[in-house]
Design an enzyme around this catalytic site. Structure first.
Site, short mmCIF file in Angstrom:
data_model
loop_
_atom_site.label_atom_id
_atom_site.label_comp_id
_atom_site.label_asym_id
_atom_site.label_seq_id
_atom_site.Cartn_x
_atom_site.Cartn_y
_atom_site.Cartn_z
N TYR A 150 0.83 -1.21 0.00
CA TYR A 150 0.00 0.00 0.00
C TYR A 150 0.87 1.26 0.00
CZ TYR A 150 -3.00 3.73 1.66
OH TYR A 150 -3.65 4.93 1.78
N VAL B 141 -0.73 11.65 4.06
CA VAL B 141 -0.70 10.23 3.73
C VAL B 141 -1.78 9.56 4.59
CG1 VAL B 141 0.64 8.09 3.89
CG2 VAL B 141 1.74 10.19 3.09
N SER C 64 -4.20 14.06 6.54
CA SER C 64 -5.09 13.55 5.48
C SER C 64 -6.54 13.47 5.95
CB SER C 64 -4.62 12.15 5.06
OG SER C 64 -5.60 11.53 4.25
N TYR D 203 -10.46 16.00 1.03
CA TYR D 203 -11.13 15.45 -0.15
C TYR D 203 -12.56 15.96 -0.07
CZ TYR D 203 -7.46 12.04 -1.31
OH TYR D 203 -6.29 11.45 -1.69
N LYS E 233 -4.08 20.72 -4.48
CA LYS E 233 -2.99 19.74 -4.61
C LYS E 233 -3.28 18.76 -5.75
CE LYS E 233 -0.58 16.10 -1.95
NZ LYS E 233 -1.16 14.82 -2.37
N HIS F 270 0.62 12.78 -6.89
CA HIS F 270 0.13 11.88 -5.84
C HIS F 270 1.13 10.74 -5.60
CE1 HIS F 270 -3.99 11.61 -3.88
NE2 HIS F 270 -3.40 10.55 -3.34
N ASP G 291 5.69 17.93 -4.53
CA ASP G 291 6.15 16.67 -3.95
C ASP G 291 6.32 15.63 -5.04
OD1 ASP G 291 3.67 15.37 -4.48
OD2 ASP G 291 2.90 15.83 -2.48
N GLY G 292 6.97 14.53 -4.66
CA GLY G 292 7.16 13.42 -5.58
C GLY G 292 8.62 13.03 -5.69
#
Ligand code: FMN
Length: 371
Positions: free
Chosen positions: A37, A91, A119, A142, A243, A267, A298-299
């Site tokens: 995950y 996260v 989150s 969200y 985002k 993401h 980010d990433g």
């Protein structure tokens, strides 16, 4: 190891000296399903790789004999001072990594002055997480199918003292993540999105195992649109960041909608596979923003040198997802504090060696043109 950040860093095994070391150690502290995950990306995981490749392809230019007296990584984001520009990305379900989950993450972040984005799918109450840190948290939202539920989350985040709202817009459906499917990942009974209890949430699409195709299933009827972003802007006077924006045109539109910041993000390679690395897409978005709104990214960030590269490409601050989660899994709050400390120390060193005393000194000139 469930140490607190008050314990000296000498409690950390000597073999752990980088974010990559924590990543290598993490599987031994996670179930096979949780590792799948956290570590997996969508599709062939090409975007997951591109995030790293885009950073690796950049070179730094050293500078010598610069005046570095009074050097600092301090920055201000939306009127709040931060010791450094490295924050913890939102996260979901951090209790999969550690029994104290998001509270341990917040405690570790706070110990080293790092901001944390909580989150919507946190596995602990956002109030408890926000209370665990001295550094104001941000809340990742969200948008919920029911606007009253979205309003409730905004009100709770404000009441808990969150300093900004980060609305994630790049995941109206889950990416198709093969590693999770192969590992048979399902949330264990004791880990859930506790902040969404009593709320009707978006049904998630589980291809390739899902019984019906996505289109025509009705799952997209509640997917947020630009109109919902305009509505959201009216619902909060907290700084609002969007985002998951990577296209310059979307950035322009988000700025028109009145956002205060943009997080350039794919993401962590978990949604649309095939996108370029974030570092490749950052300059175009930063150009559109041209100082009007804050730019975060980010990433694939794993080193202070990566942070410096992102700042040189136009970011005001950088988020890290997996590096913080892996440290949480390996050593709880202490691990989080340690890995964030490492990233900051690496950033300071890289700034000093590129002749940058402050973040204002960082610009495209720290990138070398040579291959
Ligand atoms: C396991 C996992 C769960 C995530 N959950 C969320 C989430 O709930 N909300 C969100 O906006 N982003 C989520 N993200 C994306 C991160 O915020 C961030 O964009 C990404 O992890 C950055 O890449 P990195 O892991 O290479 O640092 C998640 C990422 C991972 C790895």
């Amino acid at each position: 190891m469930n140490s607190t950040p008050d314990a000296p860093l000498s409690h950390i095994p000597r073999s752990l000296v980088s974010a990559a070391d924590y990543a290598a150690a993490a599987p031994a502290h996670l179930t096979e399903q949780a590792w799948a995950y956290f570590s997996g990306g969508a599709g062939d995981e090409s975007t997951l790789r591109h995030n790293r490749e885009a950073l690796d392809a950049l070179r730094l230019q050293n500078r010598v004999l610069s005046r570095l007296e009074g050097a600092s990584t301090k920055c201000t984001l939306f009127g709040v001072p931060y010791a450094h520009p490295i924050l913890i990305a939102p996260v979901a379900y951090q209790r999969l990594a550690h029994p104290e989950g998001e509270v341990a993450m917040a405690t570790g972040a706070s110990a080293v002055g790092a901001g944390m984005v909580i989150s919507t799918q946190a596995s602990m109450l956002l109030e408890d997480v926000a209370a665990a840190t001295q550094v104001p948290s941000w809340f990742q939202l969200y948008m919920q199918p029911d606007r009253d539920h979205t309003r409730q989350l905004l009100a709770r985040a404000r009441q808990a003292g969150c300093a900004a709202i980060v609305v994630t817009v790049d995941a109206p459906v889950n990416g198709i993540r093969a590693r999770e499917h192969r590992a048979g990942f399902v949330l264990p009974a004791d880990v859930s999105a506790v902040n969404l209890v009593g709320m009707q949430t978006h049904a998630s699409f589980t291809a390739p195992l899902g019984a019906s195709p996505l289109f025509g299933s009705g799952l997209l009827t509640a997917a947020p649109t630009w109109r919902d972003l305009a509505w959201l802007r009216q619902q909060t006077d907290l700084p609002l960041l969007v985002k998951g924006v990577t296209a310059a045109d979307d950035a322009r539109r988000a700025i028109e909608a009145g956002v205060d910041g943009i997080v350039v993000s794919n993401h962590g390679g978990r949604t649309l596979d095939g996108q370029p690395g974030s570092a490749s897409q950052l300059p175009a978005v930063a150009k559109v923003a041209a100082g009007q709104v804050k730019i975060l990214v980010d990433g694939g960030v794993q080193r202070g040198t990566d942070v410096l590269k992102m700042l040189a490409l136009g970011a005001d601050a950088v988020l890290v997802g997996r590096p913080a989660v892996y440290a949480l899994a390996v050593a709880g709050a202490l691990g989080v504090a340690h890995v964030m400390h490492i990233l900051r120390a690496e950033l300071e060193t890289a700034m000093a060696l590129t002749g940058c005393a402050t973040l204002a000194d960082v610009g495209p000139h720290v990138l070398a043109q040579a291959p």
